[in-house]
Design a protein around this motif. Structure first.
Motif, short mmCIF file in Angstrom:
data_model
loop_
_atom_site.label_atom_id
_atom_site.label_comp_id
_atom_site.label_asym_id
_atom_site.label_seq_id
_atom_site.Cartn_x
_atom_site.Cartn_y
_atom_site.Cartn_z
N PRO A 127 0.80 -1.24 0.00
CA PRO A 127 0.00 0.00 0.00
C PRO A 127 0.82 1.28 0.00
CG PRO A 127 -0.95 -1.58 1.53
CD PRO A 127 0.38 -2.15 1.09
N SER A 128 2.13 1.17 0.33
CA SER A 128 2.95 2.38 0.35
C SER A 128 3.11 2.97 -1.05
CB SER A 128 4.33 2.08 0.94
OG SER A 128 5.05 1.17 0.11
N PHE A 129 2.90 2.18 -2.10
CA PHE A 129 2.95 2.77 -3.43
C PHE A 129 1.66 2.58 -4.23
CE2 PHE A 129 5.45 -1.14 -3.22
CZ PHE A 129 4.87 -1.96 -4.18
N THR A 130 0.68 1.83 -3.72
CA THR A 130 -0.63 1.82 -4.37
C THR A 130 -1.50 2.97 -3.88
OG1 THR A 130 -1.55 0.29 -2.73
CG2 THR A 130 -0.57 -0.68 -4.69
N VAL A 131 -1.38 3.31 -2.61
CA VAL A 131 -2.23 4.37 -2.04
C VAL A 131 -1.92 5.74 -2.62
CG1 VAL A 131 -2.82 5.60 0.09
CG2 VAL A 131 -2.73 3.10 0.07
N PRO A 132 -0.65 6.18 -2.73
CA PRO A 132 -0.40 7.52 -3.29
C PRO A 132 -0.95 7.71 -4.70
CG PRO A 132 1.56 6.71 -2.20
CD PRO A 132 0.61 5.57 -2.25
N PHE A 133 -0.70 6.74 -5.58
CA PHE A 133 -1.22 6.87 -6.94
C PHE A 133 -2.74 6.86 -6.95
CE2 PHE A 133 -2.79 4.95 -10.87
CZ PHE A 133 -2.23 5.78 -11.81
N SER A 134 -3.35 6.01 -6.14
CA SER A 134 -4.81 5.92 -6.10
C SER A 134 -5.43 7.20 -5.57
CB SER A 134 -5.23 4.72 -5.24
OG SER A 134 -4.70 3.51 -5.75
N ILE A 135 -4.81 7.81 -4.58
CA ILE A 135 -5.33 9.09 -4.06
C ILE A 135 -5.29 10.15 -5.15
CG2 ILE A 135 -4.84 10.98 -2.45
CD1 ILE A 135 -3.93 8.92 -0.42
N TRP A 136 -4.17 10.23 -5.85
CA TRP A 136 -4.04 11.22 -6.91
C TRP A 136 -5.06 10.98 -8.02
CZ3 TRP A 136 -2.54 10.62 -12.09
CH2 TRP A 136 -2.27 11.82 -12.77
N LEU A 137 -5.26 9.73 -8.39
CA LEU A 137 -6.21 9.41 -9.44
C LEU A 137 -7.64 9.72 -9.01
CD1 LEU A 137 -6.71 8.06 -12.24
CD2 LEU A 137 -6.97 5.90 -10.99
N LEU A 138 -8.01 9.30 -7.80
CA LEU A 138 -9.38 9.54 -7.33
C LEU A 138 -9.64 11.01 -7.06
CD1 LEU A 138 -9.77 6.48 -4.92
CD2 LEU A 138 -10.94 6.84 -7.10
N MET A 139 -8.63 11.73 -6.64
CA MET A 139 -8.80 13.17 -6.40
C MET A 139 -9.22 13.87 -7.68
SD MET A 139 -6.04 15.94 -4.96
CE MET A 139 -5.11 15.90 -6.49
N GLY A 140 -8.54 13.55 -8.78
CA GLY A 140 -8.92 14.14 -10.05
C GLY A 140 -10.29 13.71 -10.51
N PHE A 141 -10.65 12.45 -10.22
CA PHE A 141 -11.96 11.96 -10.64
C PHE A 141 -13.07 12.60 -9.82
CE2 PHE A 141 -15.34 9.01 -11.53
CZ PHE A 141 -15.08 8.62 -12.83
N PHE A 142 -12.87 12.76 -8.51
CA PHE A 142 -13.89 13.38 -7.66
C PHE A 142 -14.13 14.84 -8.04
CE2 PHE A 142 -12.83 10.14 -4.18
CZ PHE A 142 -13.90 9.35 -4.53
N LYS A 143 -13.08 15.48 -8.57
CA LYS A 143 -13.24 16.88 -8.96
C LYS A 143 -14.17 17.04 -10.16
CE LYS A 143 -9.00 18.94 -7.15
NZ LYS A 143 -7.76 19.69 -7.47
N THR A 144 -14.35 15.98 -10.93
CA THR A 144 -15.25 16.06 -12.08
C THR A 144 -16.72 15.92 -11.68
OG1 THR A 144 -15.13 13.68 -12.54
CG2 THR A 144 -13.45 15.08 -13.54
N ILE A 145 -16.98 15.53 -10.43
CA ILE A 145 -18.36 15.36 -9.95
C ILE A 145 -18.86 16.71 -9.43
CG2 ILE A 145 -19.84 14.16 -8.31
CD1 ILE A 145 -17.87 11.87 -8.35
N PRO A 146 -19.95 17.23 -9.94
CA PRO A 146 -20.44 18.56 -9.51
C PRO A 146 -20.78 18.58 -8.02
CG PRO A 146 -21.52 17.86 -11.55
CD PRO A 146 -20.77 16.67 -11.04
N GLN A 147 -20.39 19.64 -7.37
CA GLN A 147 -20.70 19.82 -5.96
C GLN A 147 -22.20 19.92 -5.74
OE1 GLN A 147 -18.44 20.07 -3.31
NE2 GLN A 147 -20.24 20.12 -1.96
N GLU A 148 -22.94 20.37 -6.76
CA GLU A 148 -24.39 20.55 -6.63
C GLU A 148 -25.11 19.24 -6.33
OE1 GLU A 148 -22.54 21.75 -8.97
OE2 GLU A 148 -22.66 23.94 -8.62
N LEU A 149 -24.59 18.12 -6.82
CA LEU A 149 -25.22 16.83 -6.54
C LEU A 149 -25.19 16.51 -5.05
CD1 LEU A 149 -23.86 14.64 -9.49
CD2 LEU A 149 -26.13 15.64 -9.26
N GLU A 150 -24.07 16.78 -4.42
CA GLU A 150 -23.98 16.55 -2.98
C GLU A 150 -24.85 17.53 -2.22
OE1 GLU A 150 -19.89 15.79 -1.52
OE2 GLU A 150 -19.32 16.08 -3.61
N ASP A 151 -24.89 18.79 -2.65
CA ASP A 151 -25.73 19.78 -1.98
C ASP A 151 -27.20 19.39 -2.05
OD1 ASP A 151 -23.44 21.20 -1.47
OD2 ASP A 151 -23.67 22.53 -3.20
#
Length: 277
Positions: free
Chosen positions: A147-171
Motif C-alpha cells: 500500500p505504500s505505493f498503491t495508495v499515493p497513486f490511487s489518491i491522486w487518481l481519485l482526487m482528479g476523478f472526484f473533482k469532475t463530480i459537480p458539488q451541486e449533486l452533494e448539496d
C-alpha cells in the motif's frame, strides 16, 4: 454511406494488425506450454507445431511445485492490498478534491510524488521495518509494504476523478436529508465507479507483477507469490523449464486479459476522468 464504409475499413485496417501482434505472445505461450523440454529447442520444428505434444510441463508445475499455493498467496495479498488501498484512498481523495484553493492541489501532487520514488531505493529501509516488526518470510510483510505505493497513486487518481463530480449533486442530497457520509456513499461513490474500478485493477495488477519486494521479504517457497515463485523455482541455474514457465504465466494472464477487456471502457474512463481537473 461510402464515407462510413471507408472509415470502418480504415479502423479495421489499424486494429486488426495490432490485435494480431498483441495476440502472438498468448499463442506462443499456449503452444510452448504443451511441448516437451526437448521440443522447445528443436529447430527443425515450427514454433507453432504440437507434433509430439505433451502435458509434462503442466504435470511438473501442478504436482512438483507449490504453484497452487502461489496462486492463493497472490490472491490473498492482492485482495488485502486492494481493500486497504480503497479504505485509505477513497476518503483521502475525496477530502483533497473538496479542499478549496491551491491547498488540495499541492497536497495531491506531494502525495503523488511519493509514488515516483523507485522501489529499489525503498526496499532496504522497508526490509529493516519488516525485520523490526517480525514479519520476515510472511505474507503480511507484503500486505504492509505494497500500500505504500498503491495508495499515493490511487489518491491522486481519485482526487482528479472526484473533482469532475459537480458539488451541486452533494448539496441536493444534503438538502434532501442525507448526511455527508450518506451523500458520499449513495451519490459520489456510485458515480465514481470507473475511477474505483481503475484503482482495483491497478492495485491488483501491481501485486501480481511486483518482484523486488516479493523476492526480498519472502524466502520460503510455499510463502511466495507468483512473481517470485515462478523465476526462483522453475529456473535452476542456466536450465529454464520453458513448458512449465509458459504454463505458469498463461494461467493468470488469461483471466487478467479477460477482466481488462470486460471493463475496458470503465478503465479508460477512470484514467481519463482523473486526468481533467
Amino acid at each position: 454511406m461510402r464515407v462510413a464504409w471507408r472509415e470502418r475499413a480504415f479502423a479495421y485496417g489499424v486494429v486488426v494488425p495490432f490485435a494480431f501482434v498483441l495476440m502472438i505472445p498468448f499463442v506462443w505461450m499456449a503452444f510452448t506450454a504443451f511441448k516437451s523440454q526437448a521440443g522447445v529447442f528443436d529447430l527443425s520444428r515450427s514454433p507453432f507445431s504440437l507434433k509430439g505434444d505433451t502435458v509434462a510441463g503442466w504435470t511438473f508445475l501442478l504436482h512438483h511445485t507449490p504453484y497452487v499455493r502461489w496462486l492463493g498467496n497472490t490472491a490473498l495479498v492482492g485482495g488485502a492490498v486492494v481493500a486497504i488501498t480503497l479504505v485509505l484512498a477513497l476518503p483521502a481523495g475525496y477530502a483533497l478534491a473538496r479542499l478549496s484553493g491551491r491547498t488540495g492541489q499541492a497536497l495531491g501532487v506531494a502525495i503523488f510524488l511519493t509514488y515516483l520514488v523507485p522501489p529499489t531505493l525503498l526496499f532496504l529501509p522497508l526490509s529493516r521495518v519488516v525485520s523490526k516488526v517480525g514479519l520476515q518470510d510472511k505474507l503480511w510483510s507484503l500486505i504492509l509494504v505494497y500500500p505504500s505505493f498503491t495508495v499515493p497513486f490511487s489518491i491522486w487518481l481519485l482526487m482528479g476523478f472526484f473533482k469532475t463530480i459537480p458539488q451541486e449533486l452533494e448539496d441536493a442530497a444534503l438538502m434532501d436529508g442525507c448526511s455527508r457520509l450518506q451523500a458520499l456513499i449513495r451519490i459520489v461513490f456510485p458515480i465514481s465507479l470507473p475511477g474505483i474500478l481503475t484503482v482495483v485493477i491497478f492495485s491488483f495488477s501491481l501485486v501480481v507483477n511486483e518482484f523486488i519486494y516479493a523476492i526480498t521479504f519472502i524466502a520460503t517457497s510455499h510463502q511466495r507469490t507468483l512473481s517470485a515463485g515462478v523465476p526462483t523455482d522453475l529456473v535452476r541455474g542456466d536450465l529454464f523449464n520453458w513448458p512449465s514457465i509458459m504454463s505458469a504465466i498463461l494461467i493468470p494472464s488469461i483471466p487478467l486479459a479477460l477482466v481488462y477487456n470486460a471493463f475496458l471502457n470503465r478503465f479508460i474512463a477512470g484514467f481519463t476522468g482523473g486526468a481533467f481537473r
